[in-house]
Design an enzyme around this catalytic site. Structure first.
Site, mmCIF file in Angstrom:
data_model
loop_
_atom_site.group_PDB
_atom_site.id
_atom_site.type_symbol
_atom_site.label_atom_id
_atom_site.label_comp_id
_atom_site.label_asym_id
_atom_site.label_seq_id
_atom_site.Cartn_x
_atom_site.Cartn_y
_atom_site.Cartn_z
ATOM 1 N N SER A 128 -9.931 -21.886 -26.095
ATOM 2 C CA SER A 128 -9.291 -21.154 -25.001
ATOM 3 C C SER A 128 -10.019 -19.888 -24.579
ATOM 4 C CB SER A 128 -7.853 -20.829 -25.382
ATOM 5 O OG SER A 128 -7.805 -20.113 -26.597
ATOM 6 N N HIS A 153 -6.008 -26.700 -22.691
ATOM 7 C CA HIS A 153 -6.949 -26.434 -21.594
ATOM 8 C C HIS A 153 -7.733 -27.677 -21.177
ATOM 9 C CE1 HIS A 153 -6.298 -22.094 -21.716
ATOM 10 N NE2 HIS A 153 -6.208 -22.263 -23.016
ATOM 11 N N LYS A 188 -0.230 -25.015 -18.001
ATOM 12 C CA LYS A 188 -1.547 -24.597 -17.537
ATOM 13 C C LYS A 188 -1.946 -25.460 -16.334
ATOM 14 C CE LYS A 188 -2.470 -22.107 -21.668
ATOM 15 N NZ LYS A 188 -2.651 -22.171 -23.106
HETATM 16 C C1 LIG Z 1 -1.909 -21.498 -24.166
HETATM 17 C C2 LIG Z 1 -2.202 -22.233 -25.418
HETATM 18 C C3 LIG Z 1 -1.174 -22.638 -26.274
HETATM 19 C C4 LIG Z 1 0.242 -22.183 -26.068
HETATM 20 O O1 LIG Z 1 0.852 -22.867 -25.038
HETATM 21 P P1 LIG Z 1 2.107 -22.205 -24.298
HETATM 22 O O2 LIG Z 1 2.750 -23.326 -23.612
HETATM 23 O O3 LIG Z 1 1.548 -21.169 -23.388
HETATM 24 O O4 LIG Z 1 2.956 -21.593 -25.379
HETATM 25 C C5 LIG Z 1 -1.479 -23.435 -27.351
HETATM 26 N N1 LIG Z 1 -2.756 -23.787 -27.600
HETATM 27 C C6 LIG Z 1 -3.780 -23.382 -26.833
HETATM 28 C C7 LIG Z 1 -5.160 -23.818 -27.158
HETATM 29 C C8 LIG Z 1 -3.537 -22.584 -25.726
HETATM 30 O O5 LIG Z 1 -4.546 -22.146 -24.982
#
Ligand SMILES: *Cc1c(COP(=O)(O)O)cnc(C)c1O
Length: 385
Positions: free
Chosen positions: A175, A203, A234
Site C-alpha cells: 500500500s 489495492h 478503494k
Molecule cells: C486500506 C487497506 C486495508 C484496510 O481496509 P479498510 O477497508 O480501509 O479498513 C487493509 N489492507 C490493505 C493492504 C490496505 O491498503
C-alpha cells in the site's frame, strides 16, 4: 493528560492532524475553501461518486431503511448481503465469499481465526498495519520475512515445518510502495510446504488483472490461493471488505472470525452500492485502461525529472524523501501549488523512509496529471527534492 506525548510527536514531525476535504466530482476537491487537485485517494476508478452507486444506495435505502440493526448472525443479514457475497465469489472465481465491515476488520478477524496456538503465520515485513494487528491478535507464532524475499521466507518455513497450520500472508500490492507481491513464488513455496496463502487485494481489486479481478488474475493463479481478502472502499468506491475462498473456509470464518461475529452488519445500501460497483467495473473496462495510461504518464514524467519513485509498479507512486520533517515540508509546498497529498511517515512506513505517497486515478484528466507533474518539477528546480 497527553500533552507531553503530543508535543513530542509534534517535535519529531510525527503528529497527525485531520483535514476536511470537500469533494463533489472526484479529484477536484476543496480544502479550507481552496480548490485543489487530489493526488492521494484510493478511489482508483473514480467510482465513489458514480451515479450507478449513488442510485443503488438510494433505492436500497427507500426499500430497506438504513441501519442493519444487528450483527449478521443475529438478525442483520439481508438479501443484499447474500447477493453481494455471491457476486464477489463469482467475480473472484471462488466457491464462496464473506463480507466484513472493513479491510481492517477482515484482517483482524481472518488471521486469528485461521492461525492459533500451535500454528505459524509468515508475514511480509511491509504488510499493511491491519495484517500486523491481525497477527498480534493471533495466538500463533509470527515469523516476519524480509520484503518480497522468497529465500528468507523459505528459510523461515524450515524452522516451522512441523507446525499444525502454516499461513503465509501478503499484501497483493503493497500500500505504501506500490510494488506487487511475488505471488507465484509464494504459492509454489506454500504448495511445497503445505501452507495456506492469504493475499490482501485492497489495492489490487479493480486495478490488477486483465479484467480487474486482482493479483490472482494478474498472475494466473486461479485455484491456488486459499484466501483472497479484498476491500470495497478503494477501487470499488464503496465501503467494506470480503474474504473469498472455499465454502468450508467461509463456513469456518462465520464461526470463528470475531470481527465478523461481534459487529453490526453493513447497511444494505452499502451492499447495494458495492453490487453496482462490481457491475460498473465489469461494464466499463475503459476506466481501468485510463487508470494505467494516467499512471504511466505520471510515472514517466516524474522519472524524467530524476524523481525517485522506488519500486512502484502500480498507480501507487511514492516520492521518496526520507526525513519526516522534509516530507511534511514537501506536502505543504505542494499544497501551495494546489496539489493535495499527504506526507506518509513512521510508523506507517519504516523510520527514515518518509515519503509523499501519490496515487493516480482514472478520474484524473491528462491536464490534471500535467499540473501535478509541473508542481513536482518546480519542487525539484527549487531544490526541495
Ligand atoms: C486500506 C487497506 C486495508 C484496510 O481496509 P479498510 O477497508 O480501509 O479498513 C487493509 N489492507 C490493505 C493492504 C490496505 O491498503
Amino acid at each position: 493528560m497527553f500533552e507531553l506525548e503530543l508535543s513530542q510527536l509534534e517535535h519529531q514531525q510525527l503528529a497527525r492532524h485531520l483535514i476536511v476535504v470537500d469533494s463533489t466530482d472526484g479529484p477536484h476537491i476543496t480544502v479550507n475553501g481552496r480548490s485543489m487537485l487530489l493526488m492521494c485517494s484510493n478511489d482508483y476508478l473514480g467510482l465513489s461518486y458514480h451515479s450507478a452507486l449513488r442510485l443503488a444506495a438510494q433505492q436500497s435505502m427507500e426499500n430497506c431503511g438504513f441501519g442493519s440493526g444487528a450483527s449478521r448472525l443475529v438478525s442483520g443479514t439481508s438479501a443484499l448481503h447474500q447477493e453481494l457475497e455471491k457476486k464477489i465469489a463469482r467475480f473472484k472465481g471462488t466457491e464462496a465469499a464473506l463480507l466484513f465491515n472493513s479491510g481492517y476488520a477482515a484482517n483482524t478477524g481472518i488471521i486469528p481465526a485461521i492461525a492459533s496456538t500451535g500454528d505459524v503465520v509468515l508475514s511480509d515485513c511491509l504488510n499493511h498495519a491491519s495484517i500486523v494487528d491481525g497477527c498480534r491478535l493471533s495466538k500463533a507464532e509470527i515469523l516476519v520475512y524480509r520484503h518480497k524475499d522468497l529465500e528468507h521466507l523459505e528459510t523461515l518455513m524450515h524452522t516451522c515445518i512441523h507446525a499444525r497450520r502454516k499461513l503465509i500472508v501478503t499484501d497483493g500490492v503493497f500500500s505504501m510502495d506500490g510494488d506487487i507481491a511475488p505471488l507465484p513464488g509464494i504459492v509454489s513455496l506454500a504448495e511445497k510446504y503445505n501452507a495456506i496463502v492469504m493475499v490482501d487485494d485492497a489495492h489490487s481489486t479493480g486495478v490488477l488483472g486483465r479484467t480487474g479481478k486482482g493479483s490472482v488474475e494478474h498472475f494466473g493463479l486461479s485455484g491456488r490461493v486459499s484466501i483472497q481478502m479484498g476491500t470495497l472502499g478503494k477501487a470499488l468506491g464503496s465501503f467494506g471488505a470480503y474474504a473469498a475462498g472455499s465454502k468450508d473456509l467461509i463456513d469456518f470464518l462465520i464461526n470463528h472470525a470475531r470481527s465478523f461475529i461481534y459487529s453490526t452488519a453493513l447497511p444494505s445500501s452499502v451492499c447495494a452500492a458495492s453490487l453496482a460497483a462490481i457491475d460498473v467495473l465489469e461494464q466499463e473496462p475503459e476506466r481501468r485502461e485510463k487508470l494505467w495510461k494516467n499512471r504511466s504518464h505520471f510515472l514517466t514524467g516524474l522519472n524524467a525529472f530524476g524523481i525517485n519513485t522506488g519500486d512502484s509498479e502500480t498507480p501507487i507512486v511514492p516520492v521518496h524523501v526520507g526525513d519526516s520533517g522534509q516530507a511534511l515540508k514537501l506536502a505543504e509546498k505542494l499544497f501551495t501549488y494546489g496539489i493535495y497529498v499527504t506526507a506518509i511517515r513512521p510508523p506507517t512506513v519504516p523510520v527514515g523512509s518518509a515519503r509523499i505517497r501519490t496515487t493516480v486515478t482514472a478520474a484524473h484528466s491528462w491536464e490534471d496529471i500535467d499540473l501535478a507533474l509541473d508542481a513536482f518539477k518546480r519542487l525539484r528546480s527549487e531544490g526541495y527534492l
